[in-house]
Motif scaffolding. Structure first.
Motif, mmCIF file in Angstrom:
data_model
loop_
_atom_site.group_PDB
_atom_site.id
_atom_site.type_symbol
_atom_site.label_atom_id
_atom_site.label_comp_id
_atom_site.label_asym_id
_atom_site.label_seq_id
_atom_site.Cartn_x
_atom_site.Cartn_y
_atom_site.Cartn_z
ATOM 1 N N LYS A 17 -9.722 -4.212 25.360
ATOM 2 C CA LYS A 17 -9.007 -4.806 26.499
ATOM 3 C C LYS A 17 -7.924 -3.877 27.049
ATOM 4 O O LYS A 17 -7.772 -3.750 28.256
ATOM 5 C CB LYS A 17 -8.384 -6.157 26.099
ATOM 6 C CG LYS A 17 -9.402 -7.205 25.655
ATOM 7 C CD LYS A 17 -8.714 -8.495 25.260
ATOM 8 C CE LYS A 17 -7.760 -8.351 24.093
ATOM 9 N NZ LYS A 17 -8.284 -8.428 22.752
ATOM 10 N N ARG A 60 2.448 -17.503 18.883
ATOM 11 C CA ARG A 60 1.726 -18.134 20.006
ATOM 12 C C ARG A 60 2.692 -18.626 21.090
ATOM 13 O O ARG A 60 2.388 -18.582 22.281
ATOM 14 C CB ARG A 60 0.858 -19.301 19.520
ATOM 15 C CG ARG A 60 -0.280 -18.912 18.588
ATOM 16 C CD ARG A 60 -1.377 -18.131 19.259
ATOM 17 N NE ARG A 60 -2.300 -17.581 18.274
ATOM 18 C CZ ARG A 60 -2.930 -16.424 18.405
ATOM 19 N NH1 ARG A 60 -2.767 -15.685 19.484
ATOM 20 N NH2 ARG A 60 -3.732 -15.989 17.473
ATOM 21 N N GLY A 81 -3.864 -10.897 24.329
ATOM 22 C CA GLY A 81 -4.211 -10.823 22.911
ATOM 23 C C GLY A 81 -5.482 -11.643 22.659
ATOM 24 O O GLY A 81 -5.783 -12.584 23.406
ATOM 25 N N GLY A 83 -6.256 -13.973 20.778
ATOM 26 C CA GLY A 83 -6.134 -15.409 20.543
ATOM 27 C C GLY A 83 -5.493 -16.155 21.700
ATOM 28 O O GLY A 83 -5.206 -17.353 21.585
ATOM 29 N N ARG A 120 -2.994 -5.781 12.872
ATOM 30 C CA ARG A 120 -3.519 -7.102 13.250
ATOM 31 C C ARG A 120 -3.497 -8.007 12.028
ATOM 32 O O ARG A 120 -4.417 -8.015 11.204
ATOM 33 C CB ARG A 120 -4.926 -6.954 13.810
ATOM 34 C CG ARG A 120 -4.904 -6.287 15.189
ATOM 35 C CD ARG A 120 -6.263 -5.974 15.633
ATOM 36 N NE ARG A 120 -6.316 -5.525 17.011
ATOM 37 C CZ ARG A 120 -6.618 -4.280 17.372
ATOM 38 N NH1 ARG A 120 -6.836 -3.351 16.462
ATOM 39 N NH2 ARG A 120 -6.681 -3.964 18.640
#
Ligand code: S3P
Length: 179
Positions: A17, A60, A81, A83, A120
């Motif tokens: 990405k 998050r 990201g 998630g 990560r």
């Protein structure tokens, strides 16, 4: 008022990405934003540190904040990201905020791309391939729900992926502006 012209890249860790996003931004003459980098910049801490100190939920919350901020722009390429699609509010923000491309790759290919890297936290497990396979299947429907375009990257060079995104974005934006 015309629709916003942002390109948002979603996809699992290691699907390119950031690399692809930078190329797309350069080619379209758009600004590049990486939400992981923005979280680290705002927090003055690395992502592994945020996970260690506040857990995934803490991360998050910060991810949603920077995503909101990034999507207030126009003419930006935003790499998210892996998630980011987990939260419903993020999926809505992304869908409304631009042309969304899901970059996919096989679990084996992802493992190869992320193996050398320890930044990560979610992949620091005993069996990372199994972890990747499980998370890919848990997230599959969220990526499908969010994306306007799906690009399988396993056999492709990042330049080719970027080219495909630029051409698709041009068509998408033309169509949307004409609506
Ligand atoms: C995550 C992906 C990472 C980063 C964090 C959590 C995930 O981003 O946001 O480690 O849950 O898949 P990249 O996809 O850019 O590696």
């Amino acid at each position: 008022m015309g629709a916003v012209q942002n390109v948002v890249l979603v996809g699992f860790m290691g699907t390119g990405k950031t690399t692809v996003g930078q190329k797309v931004a350069k080619s379209l003459g758009y600004q590049f934003v990486d939400t992981d980098a923005l979280v680290e910049e705002v927090e003055g801490r690395s992502i592994p540190d945020i996970f260690a100190q506040e857990g995934e939920e803490g991360f998050r919350g910060k991810e949603t904040e920077v995503l909101q901020r990034a999507l207030q722009q126009d003419h930006a390429v935003i790499s998210t990201g892996g998630g980011a699609v987990l939260r419903k509010e993020n999926r809505k923000l992304i869908q409304e905020g631009g042309f969304c491309v899901w970059l996919t790759a096989s679990a084996e290919d992802i493992l190869e791309r992320v193996m050398m890297n320890t930044n990560r936290p979610l992949l620091q497990t005993k069996d990372p391939l199994e972890t990747i396979q499980r998370m890919l299947s848990e997230r599959h429907d969220f990526y499908v729900e969010t994306a306007d375009l799906i690009l399988e990257t396993t056999e492709l060079h990042p330049d080719d992926v970027a080219y495909g995104i630029c051409e698709s974005a041009r068509v998408y934006f033309q169509h949307r502006v004409g609506e």
